[in-house]
Write a protein that holds these residues in place. Structure first.
Motif, PDB file in Angstrom:
ATOM      1  N   TYR A   1      40.827  39.551   7.849  1.00  0.00           N
ATOM      2  CA  TYR A   1      39.551  38.802   7.780  1.00  0.00           C
ATOM      3  C   TYR A   1      38.457  39.301   8.408  1.00  0.00           C
ATOM      4  CZ  TYR A   1      43.808  35.703   7.397  1.00  0.00           C
ATOM      5  OH  TYR A   1      44.963  35.059   6.925  1.00  0.00           O
TER       6      TYR A   1
ATOM      7  N   ARG B   1      38.947  26.037   6.368  1.00  0.00           N
ATOM      8  CA  ARG B   1      40.029  26.467   5.511  1.00  0.00           C
ATOM      9  C   ARG B   1      39.777  27.178   4.305  1.00  0.00           C
ATOM     10  NH1 ARG B   1      43.136  21.201   5.877  1.00  0.00           N
ATOM     11  NH2 ARG B   1      43.947  21.456   7.759  1.00  0.00           N
TER      12      ARG B   1
ATOM     13  N   ARG C   1      45.781  26.965  13.669  1.00  0.00           N
ATOM     14  CA  ARG C   1      45.526  27.537  12.508  1.00  0.00           C
ATOM     15  C   ARG C   1      46.771  28.119  12.174  1.00  0.00           C
ATOM     16  NH1 ARG C   1      39.766  29.272  10.994  1.00  0.00           N
ATOM     17  NH2 ARG C   1      38.460  28.194  12.516  1.00  0.00           N
TER      18      ARG C   1
ATOM     19  N   ASP D   1      46.084  39.775  10.397  1.00  0.00           N
ATOM     20  CA  ASP D   1      47.298  38.729  10.698  1.00  0.00           C
ATOM     21  C   ASP D   1      48.554  39.331  10.578  1.00  0.00           C
ATOM     22  OD1 ASP D   1      47.851  38.454   7.778  1.00  0.00           O
ATOM     23  OD2 ASP D   1      47.452  36.634   7.469  1.00  0.00           O
TER      24      ASP D   1
ATOM     25  N   LEU E   1      36.728  34.315   9.108  1.00  0.00           N
ATOM     26  CA  LEU E   1      37.137  33.122  10.279  1.00  0.00           C
ATOM     27  C   LEU E   1      35.982  32.718  10.983  1.00  0.00           C
ATOM     28  CD1 LEU E   1      40.135  35.105  11.656  1.00  0.00           C
ATOM     29  CD2 LEU E   1      40.411  32.953  10.047  1.00  0.00           C
TER      30      LEU E   1
ATOM     31  N   GLN F   1      38.325  30.649   5.349  1.00  0.00           N
ATOM     32  CA  GLN F   1      39.702  31.174   5.751  1.00  0.00           C
ATOM     33  C   GLN F   1      40.540  32.085   4.500  1.00  0.00           C
ATOM     34  OE1 GLN F   1      41.991  30.029   9.079  1.00  0.00           O
ATOM     35  NE2 GLN F   1      43.785  30.450   8.059  1.00  0.00           N
TER      36      GLN F   1
END
Ligand SMILES: Cc1ncc(COP(=O)(O)O)c(C=O)c1O
Length: 392
Positions: free
Chosen positions: A46, A350, A26, A40, A358, A353
């Motif tokens: 997330y 996707r 990913r 991230d 997730l 996300q």
């Protein structure tokens, strides 16, 4: 190099330059976790509905878990099994508390595949037979023995010939299994809920028949609870039926992310294993044992089995309730849920996300939730908001 100084482009370049191209990655780098959330490299948050493939069952950066590991690191981290260890002894007694009836001997290793590998070796030595019967769509790991039991050609074909010989039969099909098990079958190896294959639960009636066929033909029954372990409202999903396997393997969530594997089996199997015939340098180290001990105690003391079972049931009901024409079926138990679509799953992964959630694929058309058991009502609501917007 100072850790934490790389931006996303640098991280991607270094991984792409130096790793073999084994994973379809990913496009984000996960660098921090806090409870039910992951962050991230750009600081984006997330909701974690995957627990790193079913591993981080207490979520991320759990204070008590971290303190236990820190304490053990400063006391004794490594220790071979040719010496006794206080922490190992405590873990074995904690495992004995939750073990299915009759499974009184425990071999600790470092991963799921190693737990399966040990199970296969012990079954061969205990029965004097060479072969396995396993299920189509089943997944048991990537070492050569575990890979022989894994069905998907994608994983097997590049590495054939594989040993031991395994026959793969349709899951939940008693006649197919009965036809495949013979006097050369050391063990029947099955996941009570197939995970990688798409979250397919075995029916209790099927498990009962599997048990009878194994006993009648002198083969052992190995339950692979590497993915199901601890997340279906109880330590073992097979305990929903009355079936007791001869061997049960688990890994993933057992130490909340510290590498570990566990093969549990009967006294009779234990008696057949020659001294020195199997072993591991890292397995059952004080640090690994402390990690597992902290995890098992947290699961019990925080009542996470019961709470996660209730939240999991609610998730399944609400996911079904979306009534999306794109969804074929919602399956699972507790915090192990598959949503099978009528289309390929990647765009949905996707989209989720993008909405800050997730999840994982499980086969080409199913997405899978393996949330940490510390999820609360607010996390279920947050997930449902994203899922409804994505699927609705
Ligand atoms: C049911 C099952 N068995 C075995 C394995 C292999 O475990 P590991 O990846 O730790 O080797 C997995 C991993 O996904 C699994 O889900």
């Amino acid at each position: 190099m100072t850790v934490g100084m790389l931006d996303l482009a640098q991280i991607q370049q270094l991984e792409n330059d130096h790793q073999p191209p084994l994973y379809a990655k990913r496009e984000i780098a996960l660098i921090r976790g806090e409870g039910a959330y992951l962050f991230d490299s750009d600081g984006r948050r997330y909701l974690d509905a995957m627990s790193n493939y079913g591993v981080a069952i207490l979520g991320h950066a759990d204070r008590e878990y971290a303190a236990a590991l820190n304490d053990q690191l400063q006391t004794l981290a490594t220790g071979h099994q040719s010496f006794y260890s206080d922490v190992r002894a405590e873990l074995l007694s904690e495992i004995a508390e939750i073990a299915p009836d009759g499974l009184t001997r425990y071999f600790l290793s470092n991963s799921g595949a190693e737990a399966v590998e040990a199970a296969i070796k012990f079954a061969r030595v205990a029965t004097g037979r060479p072969n396995l019967v396993a299920a189509k769509r089943g997944y048991h790991g990537r070492t050569l023995g575990a890979l022989a039991a894994t069905a998907d050609q994608k994983y097997r074909a590049p590495f054939e010939p594989l040993a031991p010989h395994a026959t793969h039969v349709a899951f939940n099909d008693v006649d197919a299994l009965a036809a495949a098990v013979d006097d050369q079958t050391a063990a029947i190896l099955l996941e009570p809920i197939q995970g990688e294959g798409g979250i397919w639960p075995a029916s209790p009636k099927y498990l009962q028949s599997v048990r009878e066929i194994a006993t009648d033909r002198g083969a052992l029954l190995i339950a692979d609870e590497i993915q199901t372990g601890f997340r279906t409202g109880a330590p073992w999903s097979i305990s929903d039926s009355t079936v007791v396997p001869d061997v049960l393997v688990t890994a993933k969530a057992l130490a909340n992310g510290f590498p570990i594997g566990l093969t549990m089996f009967t006294e009779a199997i234990s008696a057949a294993i020659p001294s020195g015939a199997h072993g591991t340098t890292f397995g059952a180290s004080p640090l690994a044992c402390r990690a597992a001990l902290a995890t098992l105690r947290a699961l019990r003391e925080r009542d996470l089995y019961a709470r996660s079972a209730a939240l999991g049931a609610q998730l399944m009901e609400r996911l079904t309730g979306i009534g999306s024409p794109r969804v074929r079926q919602v399956r699972g138990r507790g915090m192990m849920i598959g949503v099978e679509l009528k289309e390929r799953v990647t765009p949905t992964l996707r989209e989720l996300q993008k909405r800050g959630v997730l999840v994982l694929p499980a086969g080409p058309t199913t997405f899978r939730l393996l949330p940490p058991l510390i999820w609360e009502q607010q996390h279920v609501d947050e997930f449902m908001e994203a899922a409804t917007a994505t699927l609705g």
